[in-house]
Design a protein around this motif. Structure first.
Motif, PDB file in Angstrom:
ATOM      1  N   UNK A 106       4.255 -11.233   0.288  1.00  0.00           N
ATOM      2  CA  UNK A 106       3.788 -12.263   1.212  1.00  0.00           C
ATOM      3  C   UNK A 106       2.699 -11.747   2.139  1.00  0.00           C
ATOM      4  N   UNK A 107       2.614 -10.415   2.321  1.00  0.00           N
ATOM      5  CA  UNK A 107       1.593  -9.823   3.182  1.00  0.00           C
ATOM      6  C   UNK A 107       0.305  -9.531   2.433  1.00  0.00           C
ATOM      7  N   UNK A 108       0.266  -9.879   1.151  1.00  0.00           N
ATOM      8  CA  UNK A 108      -0.943  -9.664   0.385  1.00  0.00           C
ATOM      9  C   UNK A 108      -1.054  -8.304  -0.249  1.00  0.00           C
ATOM     10  N   UNK A 109       0.013  -7.478  -0.180  1.00  0.00           N
ATOM     11  CA  UNK A 109      -0.024  -6.161  -0.812  1.00  0.00           C
ATOM     12  C   UNK A 109       0.079  -6.316  -2.325  1.00  0.00           C
ATOM     13  N   UNK A 110      -0.819  -5.681  -3.021  1.00  0.00           N
ATOM     14  CA  UNK A 110      -0.838  -5.736  -4.484  1.00  0.00           C
ATOM     15  C   UNK A 110      -0.601  -4.341  -5.032  1.00  0.00           C
ATOM     16  N   UNK A 111      -0.639  -4.208  -6.341  1.00  0.00           N
ATOM     17  CA  UNK A 111      -0.427  -2.905  -6.962  1.00  0.00           C
ATOM     18  C   UNK A 111      -1.449  -1.911  -6.422  1.00  0.00           C
TER      19      UNK A 111
END
Length: 498
Positions: A106-111
Motif C-alpha cells: 500500500x506504500x508503493x514499495x515494489x520488488x
C-alpha cells in the motif's frame, strides 16, 4: 635680525589652553595629515551586533537526543504495517471471476524496495475488499498460487463488477465452511496447514561523516591587543581580537555540525565522490561508495512525505491543504503531537489561516479569541493549535529565514525552497541491532563516534608554540573535529514543506 617662521610653526599664541587652528603645531603635515586630522577618531568601543544572534544551532537539541556509537555504521529496523493491503491490477477474464496481480504494497514499495511481490500475505479463504473507481467489492480468495497472482470470487453477484485495471485490495478476515481444512498455496486441502504470516521489518542504516576545521594566529599577533570590545554567541567578551576570531570559528563549526545533519546526502553509484583509505578523493572507478550521510531533508524526501501546500494563497485554500496533510498523517498512523518548524512566510500564512476561523474577524479584531484584551497589545500570532485529533506547536526556524543560511538559498530556489517541516514529538520503538532488543528512542537523534578512550562528539585541541607547546610552529592552532550522523526513525511520520 628678523625671525622667519617655519612652515610648521604658527606664531599666534592663544591666551588660554585652547585647541585652535592659529596655535596648532603640525608635526605631520602633508598627505592629508593636517589640522583636520589632529584629533583621534571617535571610537565606538562596542561592536555592533547588526545581524543579531548569528548561530542556528539548537534545533536538534529541541527535537532529538545524542547517543554514542562505536562502529562505522548505525543500523536500525522499523516495523512494517500490521494489516495486509496491496495495489495491483485486475484481470476480469483471467479466471472464472477474476484475478488480482500484486504490484506493490500500500506504500508503493515494489520488488527491490524491501518488498517481494511474490511473498505477499494473501491466502486462500481470505475475505478481501477490492476497490476501483466507483466500485468496492467484497470477495473470497479461492486460489493463491506461489506467485503474485491470486484468484477471487465476489460475494455480491455471480460475476465480478470489477473491470481490467488498477485496484486496491485489503484483507479484512477469512471464512471457512464447516469442517473445512486449511488450504495450502497449491489449492489442495491439507489438514492443519496454512501459510503462516511472518512479521516483516524494514532495515535502514546511516554512516557518520568526519568534519574538521581549525583557527590559526601567529605568535606575534597573539600578543596584540585590540581596543574594540567584542562579544560572540559563545559568551566571549573582551578586547583581544584573536579571541573574537576564534570564538566565531568555533560558533561557525558548531553550526556546521547542525547544518550537516539537516542538509547531508548519501552519494549514489554514479557520483564521483569517494574517499580512499588514505583519505584522498578516489577516481571514478571507486567513487560513490562511502561518502556522505543521510541528513534530515534527504530522509524525509526519500522515506517521508512532502507537501507544497499552505503557501498563503488564501485562508480557505490553506486550510484545505492543511487538512490534506492531516489526511496523510491518518494514512501513516502519525502520533498526536507534532512540532512545526517553518520560515516566516509560512508562519504568517498559518497565522492568517487560523485567524480566518474567527467568526468575528470580518468586522474587526475580536478580544478573547486571541487571548487579547483592551488593555494589551494585539496578538495575532499562534504558537500552538489543535486541528482534528492532532496538536501542533509552531516555531519560526532561524535557519530557514537568515539570508546567510537556507533563507538565501530559498530566495533563489523558488519552488524547490524548503519552507518548513512537521516533526513528530515523542519516541518510537525500534529494534537496535547492536543491543539486540527493542528500544524507545526519539524520532530524531544524533549518533557520534566515541569509545572509552576517545570521544569524537566535539573534539578541540591546541597545537603550536603559543598557548600550548607542541611544536616549533610560531603560532597557535585551535582544531575542531566531530564524527556524527543523524538517525531519522519513522520518516513516514514527517512532513517536508516545499
Amino acid at each position: 635680525m628678523p625671525i622667519t617662521n617655519g612652515p610648521l610653526l604658527n606664531s599666534v599664541a592663544a591666551p588660554q589652553q585652547q585647541t585652535l587652528a592659529s596655535n596648532y603645531i603640525d608635526f605631520t603635515s602633508g598627505a592629508g595629515n593636517d589640522w583636520a586630522q589632529q584629533y583621534l577618531p571617535e571610537l565606538m568601543e562596542k561592536e555592533a551586533e547588526v545581524f543579531g544572534n548569528r548561530t542556528i544551532s539548537g534545533f536538534l537539541a529541541q527535537v532529538g537526543a545524542e547517543e554514542a556509537m562505536t562502529s562505522d555504521q548505525v543500523v536500525w529496523s522499523e516495523q512494517s504495517r500490521l494489516h495486509l493491503s496491496y495495489i495491483g491490477t485486475i484481470d476480469a477474464d483471467g479466471d472464472v471471476n477474476g484475478t488480482f496481480t500484486v504490484v506493490s504494497d500500500i506504500d508503493g514499495n515494489i520488488a527491490g524496495d524491501g518488498f517481494a511481490v511474490a511473498s505477499h500475505g494473501i491466502r486462500t479463504n481470505d475475505v478481501v475488499l477490492i476497490a476501483q473507481a466507483g466500485t468496492v467489492e467484497r470477495a473470497l480468495i479461492v486460489e493463491t498460487p506461489e506467485s503474485a497472482v491470486v484468484s477471487f470470487e465476489p460475494y455480491g453477484s455471480a460475476a465480478s463488477a470489477l473491470a481490467d485495471g488498477t485496484a486496491t485490495l485489503l484483507v479484512v478476515g477469512s471464512e471457512y465452511g464447516k469442517g473445512q481444512k486449511y488450504t495450502d498455496n497449491t489449492g489442495t486441502f491439507e489438514a492443519d496447514k496454512r501459510t503462516a504470516l511472518t512479521p516483516t521489518f524494514k532495515s535502514y542504516s546511516n554512516k557518520p561523516i568526519i568534519m574538521k576545521d581549525y583557527y590559526e594566529i601567529s605568535g606575534s599577533d597573539a600578543s596584540q591587543i585590540g581596543w574594540v570590545e567584542v562579544s560572540g554567541e559563545e559568551g566571549q567578551n573582551g578586547y583581544f581580537w584573536y579571541l573574537k576570531a576564534e570564538g566565531d570559528t568555533r560558533a561557525r563549526f558548531t553550526d556546521y555540525l547542525e547544518m550537516s545533519m539537516l542538509e547531508a546526502e548519501r552519494t549514489v553509484a554514479a557520483s564521483l565522490i569517494g574517499f580512499g583509505d588514505n583519505g584522498q578523493i578516489r577516481g571514478a572507478a571507486d567513487a560513490g561508495t562511502n561518502a556522505g550521510t543521510e541528513g534530515l531533508f534527504a530522509a524525509i524526501t526519500s522515506r517521508g512525505n512532502v507537501t507544497s501546500g499552505v503557501t498563503g494563497v488564501n485562508a480557505a485554500t490553506d486550510l484545505a491543504e492543511f487538512d490534506a496533510i492531516l489526511a496523510e498523517f491518518d494514512r501513516q498512523g502519525a502520533i498526536e503531537e507534532n512540532m512545526m518548524f517553518v520560515n516566516r512566510a509560512t508562519s504568517l500564512a498559518i497565522d492568517d489561516m487560523l485567524a480566518s476561523m474567527n467568526s468575528y474577524g470580518a468586522g474587526g479584531t475580536s478580544y478573547g479569541v486571541f487571548d487579547n484584551s483592551e488593555d494589551m497589545a494585539l496578538n495575532l500570532g499562534f504558537s500552538g493549535f489543535r486541528r482534528g485529533s492532532y496538536d501542533f506547536y509552531k516555531s519560526d526556524m532561524k535557519y530557514l529565514n537568515d539570508a546567510s543560511t537556507r533563507g538565501g538559498i530559498n530566495d533563489r530556489a523558488g519552488s524547490a525552497a524548503i519552507r518548513g517541516m512537521i516533526i513528530p514529538a515523542g519516541v518510537s520503538s525500534v529494534y537496535d541491532q547492536a543491543l539486540g532488543k527493542n528500544m524507545k528512542r526519539p524520532f530524531l537523534h544524533v549518533r557520534y563516534r566515541a569509545s572509552q578512550t576517545d570521544n569524537r562528539k566535539m573534539k578541540t585541541w591546541v597545537t603550536g608554540s603559543v598557548g600550548a607547546t607542541t611544536s616549533a610552529l610560531d603560532a597557535m592552532q585551535v582544531h575542531y573535529l566531530s564524527e556524527r550522523c543523524l538517525v531519522t526513525q519513522g520518516a513516514n511520520n514527517f512532513m517536508l514543506m516545499q
